[in-house]
Design a protein around this motif. Structure first.
Motif, PDB file in Angstrom:
ATOM      1  N   ASP A 122       0.941  -1.246  -0.158  1.00 55.47           N
ATOM      2  CA  ASP A 122       0.063  -0.016  -0.101  1.00 55.47           C
ATOM      3  C   ASP A 122       0.835   1.214  -0.018  1.00 55.47           C
ATOM      4  N   VAL A 123       1.719   1.511  -1.251  1.00 55.36           N
ATOM      5  CA  VAL A 123       2.699   2.498  -1.063  1.00 55.36           C
ATOM      6  C   VAL A 123       2.028   3.723  -1.370  1.00 55.36           C
ATOM      7  N   TYR A 124       1.025   3.807  -2.208  1.00 59.22           N
ATOM      8  CA  TYR A 124       0.371   5.354  -2.622  1.00 59.22           C
ATOM      9  C   TYR A 124       0.092   6.257  -1.422  1.00 59.22           C
ATOM     10  N   ASP A 125       0.022   5.550  -0.438  1.00 60.75           N
ATOM     11  CA  ASP A 125      -0.335   6.362   0.864  1.00 60.75           C
ATOM     12  C   ASP A 125       0.610   6.682   1.894  1.00 60.75           C
ATOM     13  N   GLN A 126       2.011   6.261   1.320  1.00 59.03           N
ATOM     14  CA  GLN A 126       3.069   6.417   2.181  1.00 59.03           C
ATOM     15  C   GLN A 126       4.321   7.307   1.158  1.00 59.03           C
ATOM     16  N   ILE A 127       4.983   8.030   1.716  1.00 55.09           N
ATOM     17  CA  ILE A 127       6.100   8.858   0.996  1.00 55.09           C
ATOM     18  C   ILE A 127       7.191   7.766   1.322  1.00 55.09           C
ATOM     19  N   LEU A 128       7.436   6.862   0.273  1.00 59.42           N
ATOM     20  CA  LEU A 128       8.741   5.819   0.329  1.00 59.42           C
ATOM     21  C   LEU A 128       9.858   6.503   0.093  1.00 59.42           C
ATOM     22  N   LYS A 129      10.856   6.170   0.930  1.00 56.60           N
ATOM     23  CA  LYS A 129      12.330   6.535   0.783  1.00 56.60           C
ATOM     24  C   LYS A 129      12.993   5.196   0.252  1.00 56.60           C
ATOM     25  N   ALA A 130      14.303   5.588   0.016  1.00 61.58           N
ATOM     26  CA  ALA A 130      15.082   4.618  -0.531  1.00 61.58           C
ATOM     27  C   ALA A 130      15.120   3.437   0.539  1.00 61.58           C
ATOM     28  N   ASP A 131      15.549   3.305   1.609  1.00 61.96           N
ATOM     29  CA  ASP A 131      15.358   2.100   2.617  1.00 61.96           C
ATOM     30  C   ASP A 131      14.263   1.410   2.611  1.00 61.96           C
ATOM     31  N   ASP A 132      13.032   1.865   2.294  1.00 65.43           N
ATOM     32  CA  ASP A 132      11.765   1.286   2.432  1.00 65.43           C
ATOM     33  C   ASP A 132      11.572   0.472   1.220  1.00 65.43           C
TER      34      ASP A 132
ATOM     35  N   GLY B  40      15.173   7.191  -5.142  1.00 69.99           N
ATOM     36  CA  GLY B  40      14.386   8.150  -5.867  1.00 69.99           C
ATOM     37  C   GLY B  40      13.205   8.684  -4.932  1.00 69.99           C
ATOM     38  N   GLN B  41      12.242   9.365  -5.509  1.00 64.54           N
ATOM     39  CA  GLN B  41      11.214   9.914  -4.891  1.00 64.54           C
ATOM     40  C   GLN B  41      10.013   9.046  -4.339  1.00 64.54           C
ATOM     41  N   GLY B  42      10.375   7.686  -4.667  1.00 69.74           N
ATOM     42  CA  GLY B  42       9.108   6.859  -4.376  1.00 69.74           C
ATOM     43  C   GLY B  42       7.816   6.921  -5.035  1.00 69.74           C
ATOM     44  N   LEU B  43       7.044   5.745  -5.211  1.00 69.57           N
ATOM     45  CA  LEU B  43       5.831   5.713  -5.923  1.00 69.57           C
ATOM     46  C   LEU B  43       4.716   6.667  -5.491  1.00 69.57           C
ATOM     47  N   ALA B  44       4.735   6.970  -4.406  1.00 72.05           N
ATOM     48  CA  ALA B  44       3.553   7.999  -3.799  1.00 72.05           C
ATOM     49  C   ALA B  44       3.774   9.311  -4.437  1.00 72.05           C
ATOM     50  N   ILE B  45       5.041   9.735  -4.539  1.00 74.82           N
ATOM     51  CA  ILE B  45       5.226  10.895  -5.199  1.00 74.82           C
ATOM     52  C   ILE B  45       5.169  10.781  -6.853  1.00 74.82           C
ATOM     53  N   ALA B  46       5.512   9.926  -7.296  1.00 77.59           N
ATOM     54  CA  ALA B  46       5.344   9.463  -8.804  1.00 77.59           C
ATOM     55  C   ALA B  46       3.871   9.689  -9.066  1.00 77.59           C
ATOM     56  N   ARG B  47       3.317   9.062  -8.116  1.00 79.70           N
ATOM     57  CA  ARG B  47       1.746   8.814  -8.392  1.00 79.70           C
ATOM     58  C   ARG B  47       1.185  10.237  -8.397  1.00 79.70           C
ATOM     59  N   SER B  48       1.477  10.945  -7.324  1.00 82.36           N
ATOM     60  CA  SER B  48       0.955  12.354  -7.154  1.00 82.36           C
ATOM     61  C   SER B  48       1.264  13.072  -8.479  1.00 82.36           C
TER      62      SER B  48
ATOM     63  N   ARG C 141      -2.667   7.960 -14.792  1.00 85.57           N
ATOM     64  CA  ARG C 141      -2.830   6.857 -14.019  1.00 85.57           C
ATOM     65  C   ARG C 141      -1.393   5.931 -13.567  1.00 85.57           C
ATOM     66  N   LEU C 142      -1.104   5.794 -12.580  1.00 90.44           N
ATOM     67  CA  LEU C 142       0.132   4.932 -12.169  1.00 90.44           C
ATOM     68  C   LEU C 142      -0.299   3.881 -11.488  1.00 90.44           C
ATOM     69  N   ASP C 143       0.005   2.215 -12.014  1.00 89.91           N
ATOM     70  CA  ASP C 143      -0.190   1.316 -11.449  1.00 89.91           C
ATOM     71  C   ASP C 143       1.107   0.507 -11.438  1.00 89.91           C
TER      72      ASP C 143
END
Length: 475
Positions: free
Chosen positions: A419-429, A435-443, A452-454
């Motif tokens: 459930d990464v869309y509701d998190q700000i994922l960082k490198a270690d996660d 990178g910026q993580g999928l959450a920011i990419a989705r934003s 849309r990003l799936d």
């Protein structure tokens, strides 16, 4: 409810003997003439209490048959004025007997207190409870009964019924209060989560803005520090190559003259043969051509990196512009090559695409980071099994949407981070994934461009990211 109020306890008598009706009315609903004797009887039973029984304490209704009593109960419930207590005879031919009547009444009202009145042993107490259930509200009174017993039972059971209803009301009020406070807490928590998400999003956007500015500054530095030296180096190598080709041309001509002269025994022929043998002219020509070709390829790659960095860095961070997604992917692949070249091969399948309107800088950032994630995932997997991986990058046109797919053979996203869309994922996660993580990419894709990003990720099998961008995003 108590004797100090003007409310009455409603009592239902179901008995096929009208004399029983009259007896119970006389006992429970005494007129003014009987008020004194009723008071004396109460004093004898309960002592000097504040909550005394009055001649208006009870409201008595009677029925001769079980079905008639059942209808009275139904009407009382519909009028929201239920009976507190019922005295029910067991034998009431020709209709329902008392036990059957009570069972039907219990289907309508489980709170009513019920007294079973009988002079016979048609049913044992266990049989009665088995048929009607809820023994807490059921009492058995053997006939003949006396006034004191009836009055005491009516007073106790109606008070019990009243207290039970009062308790239920308070429980309902308590549940309502708990529900309201729980709802208030949930609302407050939701507002807090929203505020935290907004702050995280703002932080992420600021970080992204700093990152984009840094890319621009790096690109500007690359332009100044590398472009001119690379161009100069290319010119010098070209001159060296031209001179080298002249030397080789002369050597080739000399070899041809020697071969054509036929003077194999002359001193000159011997000298030329020695030179040709020492230089190995044929191999020298082939090796030099390979070297110059490799140098040109390296220079072309450096120039491509510079051009890609300049293109990314010069993209306007704040405005929308027309862009070629295939070209952007090529630039992104060039800039991320150092991350995947030792562990994975990239296979591209670019379809014909319309140019899209987008924030070019932001889309570059998404592509670079997602390709970087795929590269690092491939490196992690390659480090474990020493098998070279593949990264697939493809594009296609679907109506008025451009679709980009990036798939790797990495370790996949761990199940607890799906459930990464509701998190700000960082490198270690994501196990060192930069990178910026999928959450920011989705934003950027969804919120910023109406796309849309799936993602589809299987642990230890890899991840596939699919981006859908409208040709003309909503304004």
């Amino acid at each position: 409810m108590n004797g100090k109020t003007n409310e009455k306890y409603r009592i239902l008598v179901i008995d096929d003997n009208e004399a029983i009706h009259n007896d119970l009315k006389r006992i429970l609903c005494a007129g003014a003439d009987d008020a004194g004797s009723l008071g004396d009887l109460e004093m004898e039973l309960f002592g000097d209490t504040k909550d005394k029984i009055t001649n208006s304490q009870f409201d008595l209704q009677c029925a001769l048959q079980g079905m008639e009593g059942f209808e009275l109960v139904k009407s009382a419930l519909n009028a929201e004025d239920p009976f507190a207590l019922a005295f029910v005879d067991v034998r009431m031919p020709p209709g329902w007997d008392g036990i059957e009547t009570i069972a039907h009444i219990r289907e309508l009202d489980t709170e009513m207190q019920v007294v079973v009145c009988t002079a016979y042993s048609d049913y044992s107490s266990d049989e009665i409870i088995a048929k009607v259930g809820n023994a807490d509200n059921l009492f058995i009174l053997k006939k003949p009964f006396d006034n004191v017993e009836i009055l005491q039972m009516a007073n106790a059971l109606t008070k019990k019924w009243s207290l039970h209803r009062e308790l239920r009301g308070k429980m309902f009020d308590l549940e309502s209060i708990v529900k309201e406070r729980t709802q208030a807490l949930e609302t407050a928590n939701e507002e807090l989560r929203t505020q935290l998400a907004q702050r995280e999003q703002l932080y992420a956007e600021r970080q992204l803005d700093r990152s984009l500015k840094a890319v621009g500054q790096i690109a500007e530095g690359i332009t100044k520090e590398i472009t001119q030296p690379v161009q100069n180096l290319g010119s010098k190598i070209q001159k060296v190559r031209e001179m080298h080709e002249k030397v080789l041309s002369h050597l080739t001509s000399m070899k041809k003259l020697w071969n054509d002269s036929g003077a194999e025994s002359s001193r000159l022929a011997a000298d030329l043969m020695g030179v040709e043998k020492e230089l190995d002219i044929d191999n020298l020509i082939e090796a030099s051509q390979i070297s110059f070709s490799s140098i040109n390829q390296d220079l072309a790659h450096v120039q491509g990196v510079v051009e890609a960095a300049v293109e990314v860095g010069q993209a306007d961070q704040g405005s929308m512009a027309m862009a070629d997604v295939n070209q952007m992917l090529n630039h992104a692949l060039i800039l991320t090559r150092y991350q995947y070249k030792d562990a994975a091969d990239v296979l591209v399948d670019f379809g014909e695409l319309e140019k899209i309107t987008c924030n070019v800088s932001q889309i570059y950032q998404v592509l670079i980071n997602l390709l970087g994630n795929a590269a690092l995932a491939s490196r992690d997997a390659h480090h474990e099994d020493r098998q070279r991986k593949t990264i697939w990058v493809s594009t296609r046109q679907e109506g008025k949407q451009v679709v980009v797919t990036i798939q790797d053979q990495g370790k996949g996203i761990p199940g607890h981070l799906k459930d990464v869309y509701d998190q700000i994922l960082k490198a270690d996660d994501l196990g060192k994934y930069a990178g910026q993580g999928l959450a920011i990419a989705r934003s950027i894709i969804v919120d910023g461009h109406g796309g849309r990003l799936d993602f589809d990720s299987q642990e230890n099998q890899g991840t596939m990211i699919t981006i859908r961008l409208p040709v003309n995003p909503p304004k």
